[in-house]
Design a protein around this motif. Structure first.
Motif, PDB file in Angstrom:
ATOM      1  N   LYS A   1       0.591   8.975  -4.610  1.00 13.77           N
ATOM      2  CA  LYS A   1       0.833  10.106  -3.698  1.00 13.77           C
ATOM      3  C   LYS A   1      -0.462  10.626  -3.060  1.00 13.77           C
ATOM      4  N   TRP A   2      -1.330   9.686  -2.682  1.00 12.34           N
ATOM      5  CA  TRP A   2      -2.588  10.066  -2.040  1.00 12.34           C
ATOM      6  C   TRP A   2      -2.420  10.281  -0.535  1.00 12.34           C
ATOM      7  N   PHE A   3      -1.579   9.457   0.083  1.00 14.57           N
ATOM      8  CA  PHE A   3      -1.446   9.488   1.538  1.00 14.57           C
ATOM      9  C   PHE A   3       0.033   9.550   1.924  1.00 14.57           C
ATOM     10  N   PRO A   4       0.325  10.076   3.125  1.00 11.26           N
ATOM     11  CA  PRO A   4       1.716  10.056   3.610  1.00 11.26           C
ATOM     12  C   PRO A   4       2.193   8.625   3.785  1.00 11.26           C
ATOM     13  N   ALA A   5       3.475   8.395   3.517  1.00 10.66           N
ATOM     14  CA  ALA A   5       4.018   7.039   3.575  1.00 10.66           C
ATOM     15  C   ALA A   5       4.354   6.612   4.993  1.00 10.66           C
ATOM     16  N   LEU A   6       4.920   7.530   5.776  1.00 10.32           N
ATOM     17  CA  LEU A   6       5.448   7.156   7.082  1.00 10.32           C
ATOM     18  C   LEU A   6       5.033   8.163   8.138  1.00 10.32           C
ATOM     19  N   GLY A   7       5.064   7.696   9.392  1.00  8.40           N
ATOM     20  CA  GLY A   7       4.877   8.581  10.527  1.00  8.40           C
ATOM     21  C   GLY A   7       3.431   8.943  10.782  1.00  8.40           C
TER      22      GLY A   7
ATOM     23  N   PHE B   1      -7.831  17.930  12.959  1.00 14.62           N
ATOM     24  CA  PHE B   1      -8.372  16.577  12.876  1.00 14.62           C
ATOM     25  C   PHE B   1      -8.171  15.967  11.498  1.00 14.62           C
ATOM     26  N   LEU B   2      -8.390  16.755  10.452  1.00 12.05           N
ATOM     27  CA  LEU B   2      -8.265  16.228   9.096  1.00 12.05           C
ATOM     28  C   LEU B   2      -6.835  15.812   8.779  1.00 12.05           C
ATOM     29  N   THR B   3      -5.863  16.555   9.327  1.00 10.22           N
ATOM     30  CA  THR B   3      -4.461  16.185   9.110  1.00 10.22           C
ATOM     31  C   THR B   3      -4.144  14.851   9.772  1.00 10.22           C
ATOM     32  N   HIS B   4      -4.602  14.672  11.016  1.00  6.26           N
ATOM     33  CA  HIS B   4      -4.396  13.400  11.702  1.00  6.26           C
ATOM     34  C   HIS B   4      -5.104  12.269  10.958  1.00  6.26           C
ATOM     35  N   LEU B   5      -6.319  12.543  10.472  1.00  5.32           N
ATOM     36  CA  LEU B   5      -7.078  11.529   9.744  1.00  5.32           C
ATOM     37  C   LEU B   5      -6.373  11.143   8.456  1.00  5.32           C
ATOM     38  N   HIS B   6      -5.779  12.127   7.783  1.00  9.06           N
ATOM     39  CA  HIS B   6      -5.059  11.854   6.537  1.00  9.06           C
ATOM     40  C   HIS B   6      -3.901  10.894   6.766  1.00  9.06           C
ATOM     41  N   HIS B   7      -3.195  11.034   7.896  1.00  4.55           N
ATOM     42  CA  HIS B   7      -2.102  10.125   8.221  1.00  4.55           C
ATOM     43  C   HIS B   7      -2.600   8.757   8.690  1.00  4.55           C
ATOM     44  N   LEU B   8      -3.841   8.712   9.183  1.00  8.53           N
ATOM     45  CA  LEU B   8      -4.370   7.469   9.752  1.00  8.53           C
ATOM     46  C   LEU B   8      -5.045   6.578   8.722  1.00  8.53           C
ATOM     47  N   VAL B   9      -5.538   7.178   7.632  1.00 14.16           N
ATOM     48  CA  VAL B   9      -6.370   6.434   6.673  1.00 14.16           C
ATOM     49  C   VAL B   9      -5.655   5.205   6.130  1.00 14.16           C
ATOM     50  N   LEU B  10      -4.438   5.371   5.662  1.00 15.90           N
ATOM     51  CA  LEU B  10      -3.741   4.253   5.011  1.00 15.90           C
ATOM     52  C   LEU B  10      -3.405   3.125   5.987  1.00 15.90           C
ATOM     53  N   PRO B  11      -2.749   3.383   7.132  1.00 14.75           N
ATOM     54  CA  PRO B  11      -2.476   2.263   8.062  1.00 14.75           C
ATOM     55  C   PRO B  11      -3.741   1.631   8.616  1.00 14.75           C
ATOM     56  N   ALA B  12      -4.764   2.435   8.938  1.00  7.87           N
ATOM     57  CA  ALA B  12      -6.016   1.867   9.451  1.00  7.87           C
ATOM     58  C   ALA B  12      -6.718   1.062   8.369  1.00  7.87           C
ATOM     59  N   GLY B  13      -6.661   1.542   7.126  1.00  7.77           N
ATOM     60  CA  GLY B  13      -7.282   0.799   6.027  1.00  7.77           C
ATOM     61  C   GLY B  13      -6.612  -0.542   5.795  1.00  7.77           C
ATOM     62  N   VAL B  14      -5.276  -0.555   5.807  1.00  7.97           N
ATOM     63  CA  VAL B  14      -4.542  -1.823   5.638  1.00  7.97           C
ATOM     64  C   VAL B  14      -4.868  -2.783   6.773  1.00  7.97           C
ATOM     65  N   LEU B  15      -4.852  -2.285   7.998  1.00  7.97           N
ATOM     66  CA  LEU B  15      -5.169  -3.118   9.146  1.00  7.97           C
ATOM     67  C   LEU B  15      -6.605  -3.628   9.064  1.00  7.97           C
TER      68      LEU B  15
ATOM     69  N   SER C   1       0.828  -1.214   0.000  1.00 13.97           N
ATOM     70  CA  SER C   1       0.000   0.000   0.000  1.00 13.97           C
ATOM     71  C   SER C   1       0.858   1.259   0.000  1.00 13.97           C
ATOM     72  N   VAL C   2       2.010   1.220   0.676  1.00 18.57           N
ATOM     73  CA  VAL C   2       2.920   2.376   0.664  1.00 18.57           C
ATOM     74  C   VAL C   2       3.441   2.620  -0.755  1.00 18.57           C
ATOM     75  N   LEU C   3       3.825   1.543  -1.435  1.00 19.60           N
ATOM     76  CA  LEU C   3       4.328   1.688  -2.805  1.00 19.60           C
ATOM     77  C   LEU C   3       3.257   2.225  -3.740  1.00 19.60           C
ATOM     78  N   LEU C   4       2.013   1.734  -3.581  1.00 18.84           N
ATOM     79  CA  LEU C   4       0.954   2.131  -4.509  1.00 18.84           C
ATOM     80  C   LEU C   4       0.373   3.504  -4.177  1.00 18.84           C
ATOM     81  N   PHE C   5      -0.109   3.648  -2.931  1.00 20.65           N
ATOM     82  CA  PHE C   5      -0.871   4.858  -2.593  1.00 20.65           C
ATOM     83  C   PHE C   5       0.010   6.032  -2.150  1.00 20.65           C
ATOM     84  N   SER C   6       1.236   5.742  -1.731  1.00 21.81           N
ATOM     85  CA  SER C   6       2.111   6.832  -1.296  1.00 21.81           C
ATOM     86  C   SER C   6       3.151   7.187  -2.356  1.00 21.81           C
ATOM     87  N   GLN C   7       3.857   6.175  -2.867  1.00 22.71           N
ATOM     88  CA  GLN C   7       4.929   6.449  -3.817  1.00 22.71           C
ATOM     89  C   GLN C   7       4.416   6.721  -5.224  1.00 22.71           C
TER      90      GLN C   7
END
Length: 312
Positions: A159-165, A172-186, A150-156
């Motif tokens: 470029k939809w979501f931040p890759a790390l951290g 709230f929206l900034t925190h949600l933006h960082h949470l979407v990808l790891p929470a979605g994968v999980l 998911s990091v390779l596809l959606f981040s690299q």
């Protein structure tokens, strides 16, 4: 009241067992904490002095007894790396792990339960087989592999979501933006389990006589499935959610490592590398107690869903 007391006694026994197993397993980790703290060129005298300060020069059973006595009072020792109380360090990181675990579980429940009901309703159809094949792939692929993909596809690439951290500032929206990808994968990885187990629970209920009678009386099929059958399957579905919460919390540790997010998982990994016994023990205990508490609360909720269970 009797049911609550029984739950509390089981919780106490479980926590004691976790404390015991964790204590001895941690001490099987190769390496010497004193050597790690002082470096490879430390003298034997300095190492012996530090081991005495940490209590590592005493027999294991003495260390265990002292650890249990301190743990009863909430004292889990201090981190050998930071010098701060181990429990304080873990509780400081607990909110980050809890947010990720519950967000992932929410995604899993939102996907898995409807798909499980849908496949049970359409048992044997092409959609049933397709969803089950996808769920099988979801179970087969490790969560860390899904995270890296998911990091390779959606981040690299996209470029939809931040890759790390995780976001340390912003709203709230900034925190949600960082949470979407790891929470979605999980959530997707856990949803595969929930889908298959929900399907099994629904199929068992759909085979009961009361459902056959409802169908014979001409009750619409969607009402039979989504109201009558689902109501009777709520208890096993709640049990499924409780079981998958433990899986969600364990997978969240891997997700934290893959996405370099702060939390208990990444902290435990660093503590294992540093042979930080106190921090590892406190972290594992907090995670285990969280799982036991959630399952105990769900067990009490069974009585609300099915009053017949509250008398047992």
């Amino acid at each position: 009241m009797d049911r609550l007391l029984r739950q509390l006694s089981q919780l106490a026994i479980t926590v004691f067992g976790i404390v015991t197993v964790t204590f001895f397993l941690v001490r099987m980790i190769p390496g010497d904490p004193a050597q790690y703290m002082l470096g490879d060129y430390a003298t034997e005298e300095a190492l012996a002095t530090l081991r005495a300060q940490l209590g590592l020069d005493q027999p294991v059973y003495v260390q265990y007894g002292l650890y249990v006595l301190r743990a009863v009072t909430g004292d889990f020792g201090s981190s050998v790396v930071t010098g701060r109380p181990a429990l304080e360090e873990i509780l400081f990181s607990l909110p980050d792990s809890a947010i990720l675990a519950f967000a992932g579980l929410a995604v899993a429940v939102a996907i898995g339960i409807p798909l499980g009901i849908l496949t049970a309703e359409r048992q044997g159809s092409w959609s049933d087989m397709l969803i089950m094949i996808v769920a099988l792939f979801g179970i087969s692929f490790p969560v860390f592999w899904l995270g890296l993909a998911s990091v390779l596809l959606f981040s690299q690439e996209l470029k939809w979501f931040p890759a790390l951290g995780a976001s340390s500032g912003g709203g709230f929206l900034t925190h949600l933006h960082h949470l979407v990808l790891p929470a979605g994968v999980l959530g997707i990885s856990v949803a595969a389990y929930i889908t298959r187990l929900t399907r099994s629970a629904m199929l068992e209920v759909l085979g009961q006589d009361c459902i056959r009678v409802a169908r014979a009386m001409g009750v619409p099929e969607r009402r039979v499935v989504w109201r009558l059958a689902l109501k009777n399957a709520l208890v096993p579905i709640l049990a499924i959610v409780g079981v998958t919460f433990a899986w969600s919390l364990g997978s969240a540790i891997l997700i934290e490592v893959v996405f370099s997010r702060p939390g208990i998982g990444s902290m435990i990994l660093k503590a294992v590398s540093a042979r930080d016994y106190q921090l590892v023990q406190a972290g594992v205990l907090v995670l285990a107690v969280a799982v036991v508490l959630v399952n105990s609360l769900l067990d009490l909720a069974y009585g609300l869903v099915d009053p017949r269970l509250s008398t047992r």
